[in-house]
Scaffold this motif. Structure first.
Motif, PDB file in Angstrom:
ATOM      1  N   TRP A   1       0.848  -1.200   0.000  1.00 57.24           N
ATOM      2  CA  TRP A   1       0.000   0.000   0.000  1.00 57.24           C
ATOM      3  C   TRP A   1       0.877   1.242   0.000  1.00 57.24           C
ATOM      4  O   TRP A   1       1.792   1.365   0.802  1.00 57.24           O
ATOM      5  CB  TRP A   1      -0.848  -0.055   1.252  1.00 57.24           C
ATOM      6  CG  TRP A   1      -1.913   0.960   1.424  1.00 57.24           C
ATOM      7  CD1 TRP A   1      -1.756   2.313   1.527  1.00 57.24           C
ATOM      8  CD2 TRP A   1      -3.311   0.701   1.563  1.00 57.24           C
ATOM      9  NE1 TRP A   1      -2.973   2.906   1.716  1.00 57.24           N
ATOM     10  CE2 TRP A   1      -3.946   1.945   1.749  1.00 57.24           C
ATOM     11  CE3 TRP A   1      -4.075  -0.468   1.564  1.00 57.24           C
ATOM     12  CZ2 TRP A   1      -5.324   2.055   1.941  1.00 57.24           C
ATOM     13  CZ3 TRP A   1      -5.435  -0.356   1.741  1.00 57.24           C
ATOM     14  CH2 TRP A   1      -6.049   0.894   1.925  1.00 57.24           C
TER      15      TRP A   1
ATOM     16  N   HIS B   1      -9.101   7.018   2.459  1.00 52.65           N
ATOM     17  CA  HIS B   1      -7.683   6.704   2.313  1.00 52.65           C
ATOM     18  C   HIS B   1      -6.951   7.716   1.440  1.00 52.65           C
ATOM     19  O   HIS B   1      -5.713   7.752   1.448  1.00 52.65           O
ATOM     20  CB  HIS B   1      -7.508   5.301   1.744  1.00 52.65           C
ATOM     21  CG  HIS B   1      -7.994   4.236   2.677  1.00 52.65           C
ATOM     22  ND1 HIS B   1      -7.510   4.093   3.956  1.00 52.65           N
ATOM     23  CD2 HIS B   1      -8.929   3.262   2.532  1.00 52.65           C
ATOM     24  CE1 HIS B   1      -8.116   3.089   4.555  1.00 52.65           C
ATOM     25  NE2 HIS B   1      -8.986   2.572   3.717  1.00 52.65           N
TER      26      HIS B   1
ATOM     27  N   ARG C   1      -4.996   9.948   3.842  1.00 52.26           N
ATOM     28  CA  ARG C   1      -4.085   9.319   4.788  1.00 52.26           C
ATOM     29  C   ARG C   1      -2.696   9.246   4.137  1.00 52.26           C
ATOM     30  O   ARG C   1      -2.543   9.482   2.934  1.00 52.26           O
ATOM     31  CB  ARG C   1      -4.581   7.925   5.163  1.00 52.26           C
ATOM     32  CG  ARG C   1      -5.964   7.944   5.789  1.00 52.26           C
ATOM     33  CD  ARG C   1      -6.484   6.564   6.086  1.00 52.26           C
ATOM     34  NE  ARG C   1      -6.011   6.064   7.380  1.00 52.26           N
ATOM     35  CZ  ARG C   1      -6.420   4.908   7.902  1.00 52.26           C
ATOM     36  NH1 ARG C   1      -7.291   4.154   7.243  1.00 52.26           N
ATOM     37  NH2 ARG C   1      -5.976   4.508   9.067  1.00 52.26           N
TER      38      ARG C   1
ATOM     39  N   GLY D   1      -0.794   6.891   3.092  1.00 47.30           N
ATOM     40  CA  GLY D   1      -0.603   5.990   1.965  1.00 47.30           C
ATOM     41  C   GLY D   1      -1.390   6.321   0.723  1.00 47.30           C
ATOM     42  O   GLY D   1      -1.311   5.593  -0.273  1.00 47.30           O
TER      43      GLY D   1
ATOM     44  N   ARG E   1       3.094   3.700   4.582  1.00 48.18           N
ATOM     45  CA  ARG E   1       2.122   2.625   4.726  1.00 48.18           C
ATOM     46  C   ARG E   1       0.722   3.225   4.608  1.00 48.18           C
ATOM     47  O   ARG E   1       0.561   4.376   4.221  1.00 48.18           O
ATOM     48  CB  ARG E   1       2.303   1.931   6.079  1.00 48.18           C
ATOM     49  CG  ARG E   1       3.672   1.307   6.277  1.00 48.18           C
ATOM     50  CD  ARG E   1       3.872   0.128   5.369  1.00 48.18           C
ATOM     51  NE  ARG E   1       5.161  -0.532   5.598  1.00 48.18           N
ATOM     52  CZ  ARG E   1       5.785  -1.242   4.690  1.00 48.18           C
ATOM     53  NH1 ARG E   1       5.261  -1.394   3.489  1.00 48.18           N
ATOM     54  NH2 ARG E   1       6.940  -1.825   4.946  1.00 48.18           N
ATOM     55  N   MET E   2      -0.282   2.454   4.984  1.00 50.42           N
ATOM     56  CA  MET E   2      -1.654   2.955   4.885  1.00 50.42           C
ATOM     57  C   MET E   2      -1.837   4.254   5.656  1.00 50.42           C
ATOM     58  O   MET E   2      -2.348   5.240   5.126  1.00 50.42           O
ATOM     59  CB  MET E   2      -2.638   1.904   5.396  1.00 50.42           C
ATOM     60  CG  MET E   2      -4.098   2.345   5.349  1.00 50.42           C
ATOM     61  SD  MET E   2      -5.218   1.261   6.269  1.00 50.42           S
ATOM     62  CE  MET E   2      -5.071  -0.260   5.354  1.00 50.42           C
ATOM     63  N   ASN E   3      -1.395   4.249   6.920  1.00 53.36           N
ATOM     64  CA  ASN E   3      -1.663   5.423   7.756  1.00 53.36           C
ATOM     65  C   ASN E   3      -0.450   5.853   8.569  1.00 53.36           C
ATOM     66  O   ASN E   3      -0.574   6.387   9.659  1.00 53.36           O
ATOM     67  CB  ASN E   3      -2.853   5.135   8.689  1.00 53.36           C
ATOM     68  CG  ASN E   3      -2.647   3.872   9.509  1.00 53.36           C
ATOM     69  OD1 ASN E   3      -1.572   3.278   9.474  1.00 53.36           O
ATOM     70  ND2 ASN E   3      -3.675   3.463  10.227  1.00 53.36           N
TER      71      ASN E   3
END
Length: 592
Positions: A68, A97, A100, A102, A401-403
């Protein structure tokens, strides 16, 4: 010329009436079918959410090189290419998302964008004293429990500000798209993306749609916990009902876009694309969710509809293979723009116009999990080889990363790498992945299905000749897509150059399991998978030997059950480590 793309997140094709008969009410998808071309063999590429969106921007697979993350500096972004060529691009979305870590470089590729707040655990409305005591999280490991409790508690706060349907984020997202259309319908040369987070979980649905399925908002909080003991049979039907209600709501708002196109005669010059990033498992194969299990058809095999006014074909279907990486090239060709050298996707116009075959095979998957190939009537799932985690690397110039950002520990071993042509002469960071799921993916092994005859993928095929044929095609596509050399080692593909090599691999893997499981009798295959998961997950090898010894001493007439394994964990593993092992067991027990 103009383009409207209506995109949903986590839309299951087998819950839509144009694809399968069911009790889900989707009359506007039926209506869409009559106005467009329906693709019957359309597949995901990279999974899940933002990896799929990188595919949809850049027209090439994300999952072979990283997990991600954001759009990379060297990526060719379709909306940005349109913008650079004088075509106005606008994004309206409630997909959290995008804001965020990512996903932070996607929405800024458009000429303008409107972000609708409040979905899932979006940090939208501030409330310091939130209820963090969420029931049902007991079997999650501590880090996952804290994250999930935070997301659910924030989501419940957000819902306090969405009391009516007009407050719901799906309403506000589609309404924002309609506002753009009202303002700009008479203008030319624009691209509008109306992207809805629904029907992604949590399933937050206004009462009137739930009532269609005999449900109310008090029946379920909408959250899937991705664990084996999520739901009783009665609860399972409630959860499915919530998803059905949300799909029906999505269908109603699709109808608003179709109405606007009808009322303003937009079909004559406006392309319409209706798509999704991936599907979801709702109990199929004994799994719930989409990220931590093999990518079965319910996740990878997608609905896709397109109307191209330049061709004028409608109320037809196409059986040719296509996937999300084809969307960028399709839009660029529609606006008569050159397709960048490193886009691997192909325009869909020729498929619509003359039923041309543009792909004889395609890849899909999550980074580090099974790598999957669809070719002809078959799907091949190739699992990572045990003990090869060191060969899994990520390549990026956007270490997110994602968050969160990559940690300093993750970056310490990074080195510059210049292996790939698609990075256009730019070196990337190369580092070993810190993905905590890497070992868990190994236990899924390799599976081959004839998905035409067996769309539910309930009967794996044991055919070494066909498997080797799929492996050759898999390696060919990996090469065409510049897969890292180390990835062939990670999946054991470097050792498979003949059918004989493959048969030897089968023997070795079977023998390894036999040695580990020797003299232990299991209640069923899922319990055996749970035991193997424990062997791979327990860091203290002395305790692994203690586990095997304890199970071998069990009465021969009393096969090892899931309760045996859980009881051993409670007695022999430190309490702070137990939740992680229980979570791993819950996932393993769902392997069919």
């Amino acid at each position: 010329m103009k383009v409207i793309q209506v995109m949903y997140d986590t839309l299951k094709r087998n819950y839509l009436s144009p694809y399968e008969t069911s009790d889900v009410s989707t009359p506007n998808f039926d209506r869409l079918k009559t106005k467009s071309v329906q693709f019957d063999n359309f597949f995901a590429g990279s999974l899940p959410c933002m990896p799929a969106r990188r595919d949809l921007h850049a027209g090439r697979y994300n999952f072979l090189h990283r997990g991600w993350g954001p759009i990379e500096p060297f990526d060719d972004s379709m909306p940005e290419i349109l913008k650079q060529n004088g075509i106005y691009t606008h994004l309206v979305t409630d997909h959290k998302h995008y804001w965020r870590d990512g996903g932070a470089t996607y929405h800024t590729r458009y000429s303008s964008y409107e972000l609708i707040r409040g979905q899932e655990g979006d940090n939208w409305k501030a409330r310091i004293n939130k209820n963090m005591e969420i029931e049902g999280l007991e079997n999650l490991p501590d880090f996952a429990k804290k994250h999930k409790a935070g997301s659910i508690s924030q989501d419940l706060v957000n819902r306090d500000y969405m009391k009516t349907e007009e407050d719901h984020s799906l309403y506000r997202t589609v309404e924002a798209g309609l506002e753009f259309l009202k303002e700009n319908k008479d203008a030319d040369q624009w691209f509008l993306q109306i992207e809805c987070f629904d029907p992604h979980e949590p399933f937050f649905v206004p009462e009137k749609y739930l009532e269609l399925y005999g449900l109310s908002q008090d029946d379920f909080n909408g959250w899937l916990l991705y664990s084996h003991d999520d739901f009783t049979p009665d609860k399972t039907e409630i959860v499915k009902g919530y998803y059905k209600a949300l799909v029906t709501m999505c269908d109603a708002y699709l109808g608003k876009v179709l109405d606007f196109m009808d009322e303003n005669n937009m079909w004559k010059d406006t392309m319409l694309i209706v798509n999704t990033d991936h599907g979801l498992l709702l109990g199929e194969h004994e799994w719930w969710g989409k990220n931590i299990m093999p990518v079965y058809n319910e996740i990878a095999h997608l609905p896709f509809f397109i109307w191209n006014p330049q061709v004028g074909v409608q109320n037809e279907s196409r059986d040719q293979l296509a996937q999300n990486i084809d969307v960028p090239a399709t839009v660029l060709e529609f606006f008569d723009l050159d397709i960048p050298e490193f886009m691997q996707g192909k325009p869909l116009r020729s498929v619509i116009e003359s039923k041309e075959v543009i792909h004889d095979a395609a890849l899909f998957g999550n980074f580090g999990s099974n790598i999957n190939l669809v070719a002809g009537d078959y799907i091949y799932m190739r699992g990572p080889m045990p003990g090869k985690e060191e060969y899994l690397h990520e390549y990026t110039l956007m270490p997110m990363r994602m968050n969160r950002r990559f940690s300093t520990d993750e970056l310490k071993g990074a080195e510059l790498d210049n292996s790939f042509a698609f990075t256009k002469g730019i070196s990337t960071l190369k580092m070993k992945t810190s993905d905590w799921m890497a070992k868990s993916y190994q236990r899924f092994g390799n599976k081959l299905f004839n998905y035409r005859d067996d769309p539910n993928q309930g009967n794996p095929i044991l055919d070494a000749d066909k498997e080797f044929e799929m492996i050759k095609k898999l390696k060919q596509l990996m090469k065409e897509n510049e897969a890292p050399d180390s990835l062939y080692c990670y999946y054991g593909l470097d050792q498979i150059n003949s059918v004989e090599d493959l048969l030897e691999e089968h023997k070795v893997l079977d023998r390894k399991q036999e040695i580990i499981c020797e003299n232990i009798k299991f209640f069923n295959q899922s319990v055996k998978e749970g035991f193997l998961t424990m062997v791979f997950s327990i860091k203290d090898k002395a305790k692994v030997e203690l586990l095997k010894s304890a199970l071998k001493k069990t009465n021969e007439s009393d096969a090892i059950s899931d309760q045996h394994l859980k009881g051993w964990i409670k007695e022999n593993i430190d309490e702070k480590e137990q939740a992680f092992l229980f979570y791993q067991l819950d996932m393993a027990f769902r392997v069919d």
